[in-house]
Design a protein around this motif. Structure first.
Motif, PDB file in Angstrom:
ATOM      1  N   LYS A  55       0.649  -1.136  -0.010  1.00  0.00           N
ATOM      2  CA  LYS A  55       0.010   0.167  -0.017  1.00  0.00           C
ATOM      3  C   LYS A  55       0.712   1.384   0.039  1.00  0.00           C
ATOM      4  O   LYS A  55       0.522   2.258  -0.704  1.00  0.00           O
ATOM      5  CB  LYS A  55      -0.825   0.082   1.317  1.00  0.00           C
ATOM      6  CG  LYS A  55      -1.891   1.065   1.147  1.00  0.00           C
ATOM      7  CD  LYS A  55      -2.859   1.079   2.285  1.00  0.00           C
ATOM      8  CE  LYS A  55      -4.069   2.185   2.283  1.00  0.00           C
ATOM      9  NZ  LYS A  55      -4.829   1.925   3.453  1.00  0.00           N
ATOM     10  N   GLU A  59       1.058   4.272  -3.016  1.00  0.00           N
ATOM     11  CA  GLU A  59       1.142   5.769  -2.583  1.00  0.00           C
ATOM     12  C   GLU A  59       2.429   6.484  -2.989  1.00  0.00           C
ATOM     13  O   GLU A  59       2.369   7.735  -3.327  1.00  0.00           O
ATOM     14  CB  GLU A  59       0.807   6.011  -1.021  1.00  0.00           C
ATOM     15  CG  GLU A  59      -0.395   5.512  -0.577  1.00  0.00           C
ATOM     16  CD  GLU A  59      -1.524   6.141  -0.777  1.00  0.00           C
ATOM     17  OE1 GLU A  59      -1.325   7.309  -1.374  1.00  0.00           O
ATOM     18  OE2 GLU A  59      -2.628   5.781  -0.972  1.00  0.00           O
ATOM     19  N   ASP A 415      -8.011   5.218  -6.438  1.00  0.00           N
ATOM     20  CA  ASP A 415      -7.896   4.036  -5.658  1.00  0.00           C
ATOM     21  C   ASP A 415      -8.831   2.801  -5.875  1.00  0.00           C
ATOM     22  O   ASP A 415      -8.366   1.787  -5.950  1.00  0.00           O
ATOM     23  CB  ASP A 415      -8.082   4.385  -4.061  1.00  0.00           C
ATOM     24  CG  ASP A 415      -6.930   5.271  -3.506  1.00  0.00           C
ATOM     25  OD1 ASP A 415      -5.872   5.544  -4.216  1.00  0.00           O
ATOM     26  OD2 ASP A 415      -6.911   5.888  -2.568  1.00  0.00           O
ATOM     27  N   ARG A 419      -7.847  -0.894  -7.073  1.00  0.00           N
ATOM     28  CA  ARG A 419      -8.135  -1.969  -6.406  1.00  0.00           C
ATOM     29  C   ARG A 419      -9.064  -3.098  -7.253  1.00  0.00           C
ATOM     30  O   ARG A 419      -8.830  -4.186  -7.275  1.00  0.00           O
ATOM     31  CB  ARG A 419      -9.163  -1.442  -5.217  1.00  0.00           C
ATOM     32  CG  ARG A 419      -9.665  -2.592  -4.500  1.00  0.00           C
ATOM     33  CD  ARG A 419     -10.448  -2.169  -3.228  1.00  0.00           C
ATOM     34  NE  ARG A 419     -10.883  -3.440  -2.367  1.00  0.00           N
ATOM     35  CZ  ARG A 419     -11.063  -3.504  -1.137  1.00  0.00           C
ATOM     36  NH1 ARG A 419     -10.635  -2.491  -0.601  1.00  0.00           N
ATOM     37  NH2 ARG A 419     -11.553  -4.542  -0.528  1.00  0.00           N
TER      38      ARG A 419
END
Length: 615
Positions: A55, A59, A415, A419
């Motif tokens: 994760k 970012e 995001d 995903r």
């Protein structure tokens, strides 16, 4: 790094059907590899040195990849452009269709597809659209599809067709239709086909009518979430029947099937007026598609088909459905997911009788991404694709102003794209039908979908269950090997040992799903059917005679014959003392699966089309 890039290209070429990948999609891979090799390596190394989680790595990489895309003319290199109607293109396509329709060629079905594409490209009310409908009506008359002929005549006139040709064609079609109806009415042999659909072999769960009550969802460290049976199962048992949450047509069927219901309706498709990539069997399906998802993917669909693999297509459609599920309010969707306790979402215990569309959406949202397992290069690839898609959505849909006004919603959308891209990559399933390929039928996939409960089945290269696409798009899970009480059910993620050698299977599974398969077939290196067929014990035995007999019966596509041999094969697989993967057991299993496909898959009408065409 060079080895990783080589593995990337090899994996893409292995997993995706060569004919389904466009030149532009291949160019996108090359462009990504260039970015990764010349720009991203230092950032990847830095993320590793800093021990960033998956994760945190995402970012860290997103802004860098976004800057590279902006600074390297990616839009121009991929030829990304707004989808607009084009009468000149429509006329060219219609001309190509006319060549296929010529009496010396008589490739009517190829002509129909070209006329359909011409209709999709033409402007509403244009002469080009009217002519394409009129040409389509002529083919329908030649192929004795009189009702379809009359519908196309009506569509041509609604598109301002000028000329007298249609009057005589309409008269001929009505006369022929009346004769055909009189003949059918007077024929004692005429009766509509009765289609029997499979049902669960055991009582359904009270809370989940699509699942047999003997199935349970369990979780452990070795297998993660997985499905086991609390009773012994026999070959032929049906233990799940589920409707997909989302489906997308494969590229080659866009001008043959309805984008919404996926019905095979090539002679009467009507176009979306906002794009050139979607057609529908009726105004009802067109309206349902728009309200369910197409208002968001309409402006993207052509670029998605031409520049991306199928994962991105389903990804965007899933997001579109998610947003419409929350009344077209992405901020409401964000609030819902911020408050959602994902650990409490369980499709096997949820009450589907009372479930809302939001509850059903939750079961898809929590499907595995395998993000933590992925090589950094593949994570970067997903970010690269997601960033491009995010930009297109902002530019071409009503979500642009919403995200511009709210940076949190803008980030949430990116995001979500990332995903769902990973969810789809791990959980997509093929929808298949019986396609006619010059004198024989073969199983062929026409769409890709996602089923939240069936996705709980783990993989084995020697599976004990098989997914069968039903005529209405649902998927039935049939047992194809006896399963003991307490044992796990295993599906095959399109990587069975009967077709692929171990090295290729392991490569495919590692590339797409990020795991090293340790199933029985990989552990003991089960042979392919080709190896079994080459064995002298097969060629010189009664086994081969049976194999040829069953193949003849299956090729006949006659319901009674196929049901008879299905029962024989089922009995053999349940009662034989021979162990898997002995050759006879493997061949009988393959034949049993084919019997299920023949009986329960939708069967194309192509065989009827070819009767009117030159071979």
């Amino acid at each position: 790094m060079e080895e990783a890039i080589a593995a990337f290209h090899e994996g893409m070429d292995t997993f995706y059907e060569p004919q389904s990948v466009t030149c532009t999609a291949k160019n996108k891979r090359v462009l990504f590899a260039k970015m990764y090799d010349t720009f991203l390596k230092p950032s990847i190394l830095q993320a590793k040195l800093n021990n960033l989680s998956a994760k945190e790595t995402i970012e860290f990489l997103v802004p860098k990849i976004l800057d590279w895309i902006r600074n390297n003319s990616v839009r121009e290199q991929l030829n990304l452009r707004n989808d607009v109607k084009d009468n000149t293109k429509a006329a060219q396509l219609r001309s190509e269709g006319n060549k296929m329709f010529h009496p010396n060629v008589k490739r009517y079905f190829e002509a129909i597809k070209l006329y359909n594409e011409s209709i999709a490209f033409s402007e509403k009310g244009s002469t080009d659209r009217a002519l394409a409908y009129a040409n389509r009506s002529n083919i329908c008359l030649k192929m004795q599809r009189y009702e379809d002929c009359l519908k196309n005549i009506r569509l041509a006139r609604e598109s301002n067709y000028s000329g007298e040709k249609l009057n005589q064609r309409e008269k001929d079609a009505k006369n022929a239709l009346a004769k055909a109806r009189n003949k059918n009415a007077s024929s004692s042999k005429f009766s509509p086909d009765v289609v029997e659909e499979p049902e669960l072999s055991y009582p359904a769960k009270e809370n989940a009518p699509q699942v047999a009550n003997c199935l349970e969802l369990r979780k452990n460290e070795e297998y993660g979430r997985h499905v086991v049976t609390t009773r012994k199962l026999k070959v032929g048992d049906v233990v799940m029947i589920e409707r997909p949450f989302v489906t997308v047509l494969k590229d080659s069927f866009r001008y043959v099937r309805c984008d919404f219901c996926h019905g095979e309706r090539p002679f009467t498709l009507i176009p979306c007026e906002g794009c050139t990539a979607a057609m529908y069997c009726s105004e009802e399906c067109l309206s349902k598609a728009y309200n369910n998802y197409h208002r968001y993917d309409c402006g993207l669909l052509r670029d998605l088909y031409e520049d991306f693999e199928e994962v991105s297509l389903i990804d965007i459609r899933m997001i579109a459905i998610a947003i419409t599920t929350f009344d077209n309010n992405p901020e409401a969707l964000k609030d819902h997911l911020d408050a959602l306790d994902e650990s409490n979402v369980n499709g096997f215990t949820m009450d589907w009788n009372k479930a809302t569309q939001q509850d059903i959406f939750n079961t898809v949202h929590v499907l595995t991404t395998n993000q933590e397992r992925r090589h950094s290069m593949f994570v970067a690839m997903f970010i690269f694709n997601a960033t491009i898609l995010h930009t297109l959505i902002l530019e071409r849909t009503e979500l642009g102003p919403v995200c511009e006004a709210n940076p949190a919603t803008n980030k949430f959308l990116l995001d979500l794209i990332l995903r769902y891209m990973q969810i789809v990559n791990c959980n997509r399933k093929l929808l298949s039908f019986n396609a006619y390929k010059v004198k024989e039928y073969v199983a062929e996939s026409f769409a890709v979908g996602c089923y939240p409960l069936i996705s709980m089945l783990n993989h084995s290269c020697a599976p004990n269950v098989k997914r069968i696409t039903l005529r209405d798009g649902r998927c039935a899970v049939f047992v194809i090997r006896p399963v003991l009480e307490g044992s796990q059910l295993f599906d095959s993620y399109e990587a069975g040992h009967t077709l692929h050698e171990r090295e290729m299977r392991q490569s495919m599974l590692s590339f797409v799903y990020s795991f090293q398969c340790t199933c029985e077939a990989c552990t003991f290196n089960y042979p392919t059917l080709k190896v079994l067929l080459e064995g002298s014990d097969v060629i010189n035995s009664e086994n081969m005679t049976k194999h040829l007999y069953y193949n003849r019966m299956l090729s006949s596509h006659e319901d009674k014959k196929v049901r008879k041999i299905m029962a024989e094969l089922r009995s053999f697989l349940n009662e034989t003392p021979k162990l898997y993967p002995e050759s006879e057991v493997c061949f009988r299993q393959v034949e049993f699966v084919r019997s299920l496909q023949v009986l329960y898959n939708q069967t194309s009408e192509n065989a009827e089309y070819w009767k009117h065409c030159k071979p």
